[in-house]
Design a protein around this motif. Sequence first.
Motif, short mmCIF file in Angstrom:
data_model
loop_
_atom_site.label_atom_id
_atom_site.label_comp_id
_atom_site.label_asym_id
_atom_site.label_seq_id
_atom_site.Cartn_x
_atom_site.Cartn_y
_atom_site.Cartn_z
N UNK A 11 27.88 -30.91 -24.42
CA UNK A 11 27.77 -30.57 -23.01
C UNK A 11 28.32 -29.15 -22.75
N UNK A 12 29.45 -28.83 -23.40
CA UNK A 12 30.04 -27.49 -23.26
C UNK A 12 29.07 -26.44 -23.82
N UNK A 13 28.46 -26.77 -24.95
CA UNK A 13 27.51 -25.86 -25.58
C UNK A 13 26.29 -25.64 -24.67
N UNK A 14 25.81 -26.74 -24.08
CA UNK A 14 24.66 -26.66 -23.18
C UNK A 14 24.98 -25.78 -21.97
N UNK A 15 26.15 -26.00 -21.36
CA UNK A 15 26.55 -25.22 -20.18
C UNK A 15 26.70 -23.74 -20.52
N UNK A 16 27.24 -23.48 -21.71
CA UNK A 16 27.44 -22.10 -22.14
C UNK A 16 26.11 -21.39 -22.40
N UNK A 17 25.16 -22.10 -23.01
CA UNK A 17 23.86 -21.51 -23.38
C UNK A 17 22.89 -21.40 -22.21
N UNK A 18 23.18 -22.11 -21.13
CA UNK A 18 22.21 -22.16 -20.03
C UNK A 18 22.78 -21.70 -18.69
N UNK A 19 23.69 -20.73 -18.76
CA UNK A 19 24.30 -20.22 -17.53
C UNK A 19 23.27 -19.64 -16.57
N UNK A 20 22.31 -18.89 -17.12
CA UNK A 20 21.27 -18.29 -16.26
C UNK A 20 20.43 -19.36 -15.59
N UNK A 21 20.02 -20.34 -16.39
CA UNK A 21 19.18 -21.42 -15.88
C UNK A 21 19.88 -22.19 -14.76
N UNK A 22 21.17 -22.47 -14.96
CA UNK A 22 21.95 -23.21 -13.97
C UNK A 22 22.22 -22.35 -12.73
N UNK A 23 22.06 -21.04 -12.86
CA UNK A 23 22.24 -20.14 -11.72
C UNK A 23 20.91 -19.87 -11.00
N UNK A 24 19.86 -20.54 -11.46
CA UNK A 24 18.56 -20.36 -10.82
C UNK A 24 17.78 -19.17 -11.34
N UNK A 25 17.94 -18.87 -12.65
CA UNK A 25 17.20 -17.77 -13.28
C UNK A 25 16.63 -18.27 -14.61
N UNK A 26 15.34 -18.02 -14.80
CA UNK A 26 14.71 -18.44 -16.06
C UNK A 26 13.67 -17.40 -16.46
N UNK A 27 13.71 -16.99 -17.71
CA UNK A 27 12.76 -15.99 -18.21
C UNK A 27 11.87 -16.64 -19.26
N UNK A 28 10.56 -16.51 -19.05
CA UNK A 28 9.59 -17.09 -19.99
C UNK A 28 8.36 -16.19 -19.99
N UNK A 29 7.18 -16.74 -20.30
CA UNK A 29 5.94 -15.96 -20.17
C UNK A 29 4.81 -16.89 -19.73
#
Length: 242
Positions: free
Chosen positions: A69-87
Amino acid sequence: MDIILTILSTLLATLVEWYIKYEKDKTFYNNEFLKLEHRLEEISNQISYTNQITTVEHPYFKKEIDEKMKEFLSDNQELLSGIHVTNPHADDTFGIEGISYTKEFGSIKAVSSIPDYWEDDFTKEYLKVQSELIDQKHVTIQRIFIFEKKEWKKKEQHMKEQVKCGIQVFYIDKDSEYFNPQWMQEDFLIQDNELLVDIAGRTHKFNKNDSVEERITMNKNEVQQKLKRFDRLLERATEYKC
């Protein structure tokens, strides 16, 4: 006889008015029920996830879950802040699924400048969903096309198709002496004035050496900046009429 006809006419008009109101109320409550059903499903899933985690008793698995869970939160800070980069070619593109979440009586404001975007076959389904949003959820969709004069014939076909879907279509000529060069690469969509899908690239075709980046964000400052840019472009644009 005239009095009877007048009474019957009044009654008929009243019945028609009641029927129309009934149909509107029925549609409204059906939509509200679907929203409630969807929300209950979300809550049920959240409870299920929580239960799965909290029912684990063995210290080893508790420790592993905590670290994951800690690893997930650390790796997905942008996503949890409402930012996602893809194509646009990735499975997690905003695309058709994303626009389907547009609110009832909501809005979509879009700018299209990538030359070959609307040549992709997927856009037929994409436009179908947008047409359904207009008809069923009363969504207002505005799209500004930016292109060169030599592309007029091809772009007019796309614009005409979109107007028939109920979209408000506008265009800007890149060759205009009033055209700001900074606008040349503008390609974005704003949903309900709160979510931005910003596309960066020169082509929609998949190319490993020249990929298209799609940035999805709910950052208020970024959304507001693009709303201002959209309004500025709209001032310079011409509405397309079939």
